[in-house]
Design an enzyme around this catalytic site. Structure first.
Site, PDB file in Angstrom:
ATOM      1  N   ASP A  86       4.120 -55.651 -70.915  1.00 58.63           N
ATOM      2  CA  ASP A  86       4.879 -56.467 -69.972  1.00 58.63           C
ATOM      3  C   ASP A  86       4.646 -55.937 -68.560  1.00 58.63           C
ATOM      4  O   ASP A  86       4.591 -54.718 -68.344  1.00 58.63           O
ATOM      5  CB  ASP A  86       6.377 -56.404 -70.311  1.00 58.63           C
ATOM      6  CG  ASP A  86       7.155 -57.503 -69.603  1.00 58.63           C
ATOM      7  OD1 ASP A  86       7.184 -58.620 -70.109  1.00 58.63           O
ATOM      8  OD2 ASP A  86       7.726 -57.210 -68.531  1.00 58.63           O
ATOM      9  N   ASN A 140       6.335 -62.521 -57.769  1.00 57.62           N
ATOM     10  CA  ASN A 140       6.464 -63.969 -57.553  1.00 57.62           C
ATOM     11  C   ASN A 140       7.380 -64.281 -56.368  1.00 57.62           C
ATOM     12  O   ASN A 140       7.087 -65.167 -55.554  1.00 57.62           O
ATOM     13  CB  ASN A 140       7.012 -64.642 -58.812  1.00 57.62           C
ATOM     14  CG  ASN A 140       5.931 -64.906 -59.849  1.00 57.62           C
ATOM     15  OD1 ASN A 140       4.766 -65.061 -59.498  1.00 57.62           O
ATOM     16  ND2 ASN A 140       6.311 -64.942 -61.111  1.00 57.62           N
ATOM     17  N   ASP A 142       4.662 -63.183 -68.458  1.00 63.82           N
ATOM     18  CA  ASP A 142       3.906 -61.992 -68.059  1.00 63.82           C
ATOM     19  C   ASP A 142       3.799 -60.992 -69.204  1.00 63.82           C
ATOM     20  O   ASP A 142       3.633 -59.794 -68.987  1.00 63.82           O
ATOM     21  CB  ASP A 142       4.565 -61.321 -66.846  1.00 63.82           C
ATOM     22  CG  ASP A 142       5.992 -60.865 -67.134  1.00 63.82           C
ATOM     23  OD1 ASP A 142       6.685 -61.557 -67.895  1.00 63.82           O
ATOM     24  OD2 ASP A 142       6.402 -59.826 -66.589  1.00 63.82           O
TER      25      ASP A 142
END
Length: 342
Positions: free
Chosen positions: A205, A213, A248
């Site tokens: 992860d 973002n 992700d």
């Protein structure tokens, strides 16, 4: 032809059938050569009613280093899309080795037609005749029809392969997708049970990906994910499988790998991701690291258990400090390995 090309044969088997069946109506030796760019030419299928003749022809071609395939004749067929018919091979301008072959096996005629779609030449169909057969205009029509059907089959096979590839590939990162993740896990756990071989799973992860973002936007975030996928792929072995599981989150299936080997693979991924300076390479600032959880498959266990254990180890890694690895071991608990101990 219609029955043959509408069958469910694999493309390699189909091409083999084409050259063998063609010898019933054309010359008694046939080839299909394919060329992706008009330069590199590969013999994809070959058949002769005289096996010894076929072997000698192929040996001569190999010994000439492919010059026999890349000559003017095939250049005319592949680059200009023009069929070539040589009614009298005895008088053809060929090398001494090929002329000797023509004499030895009484080869009289040659016919070559392009295998092409609307936009690209895929290769050529070649037929060789022996006495007393001499190719006619009618034979050219037959060969052209056969080549046209072959082109359709090749094009359809390419489209089918692309559909197969896209069905198991994540469109953003290019690694395998979640659907294929479960299929591979099922296959590899069955293999591990059957052959008593180890199998491990990494779940990865991206640390603080939401901040990436939020700070730089989804476009940059997507580029980061793509770079991480490429980094992981280039770090693990060719026999390992890399997947984008969700958002992700990535998974890596490691066949033939025990817990120690999986820890080593995870260490390499941690180092490679951090040292790649992904955001910097994209023109931004800030670190990009990952957290990794891993588990080892236990014989006759369940896929769900393997994934759940790796996920638990991943969450423990993220709760700890990020940029570290935790392994889940059913018998001994969890063992942490961070970059500081490398």
């Amino acid at each position: 032809l219609i029955r043959l090309f509408s069958s469910s044969l694999q493309i390699n088997e189909l091409l083999d059938r084409v050259v063998s069946r063609s010898t019933d109506v054309l010359g008694d030796t046939s080839f299909i050569v394919l060329s992706a760019d008009g330069e590199e030419i590969k013999v994809e299928a070959a058949f002769s009613k005289d096996r010894d003749r076929l072997v000698k022809i192929l040996m001569t071609t190999v010994n000439l280093g492919g010059q026999a395939l890349r000559g003017d004749l095939l250049s005319e067929v592949l680059k200009r899309r023009q069929p070539v018919t040589i009614p009298n091979l005895q008088q053809a301008a060929v090398s001494e080795e090929i002329h000797s072959l023509i004499e030895k096996y009484s080869l009289t005629s040659l016919l070559a037609v392009p295998i092409h779609t609307k936009n690209v030449v895929l290769g050529a169909f070649i037929s060789l005749a022996t006495r007393p057969k001499v190719f006619t205009a009618e034979d050219l029509v037959t060969a052209t029809a056969l080549a046209d059907f072959t082109a359709i089959a090749l094009e359809n096979a390419g489209l089918f392969s692309e559909l197969q590839r896209s069905a198991i590939t994540d469109p953003l990162t290019g690694v395998y997708n979640t659907r294929f993740f479960h299929e591979i896990l099922g296959r590899e756990t069955a293999r591990a049970d059957r052959y008593t071989t180890p199998l491990s799973l990494l779940m990865i992860d991206v640390d603080s990906f939401k901040l990436v973002n939020d700070n730089y936007g989804n476009v940059v975030g997507n580029k980061v994910l793509t770079q991480i996928a490429k980094t992981v792929e280039s770090t693990v072995r060719n026999t390992d499988f890399v997947f984008r599981c969700d958002g992700d989150k990535f998974g890596v299936v490691l066949p033939g790998t025990n817990i120690e080997g999986a820890l080593h693979a995870a260490e390499k991924i941690l180092q490679k991701v951090e040292s790649s300076n992904i955001l910097t390479s994209l023109g931004y600032s800030g670190p990009v690291t990952v957290s990794i959880g891993l588990s080892e498959y236990h014989r006759e266990g369940h896929i769900e258990t393997l994934v759940a254990e790796a996920d638990q180890a991943l969450y423990a890694s993220k709760r700890s400090c990020g940029n570290c690895v935790r392994s889940f071991e059913a018998a001994f608990g969890q063992k942490e390995l961070g970059l500081e101990s490398l």
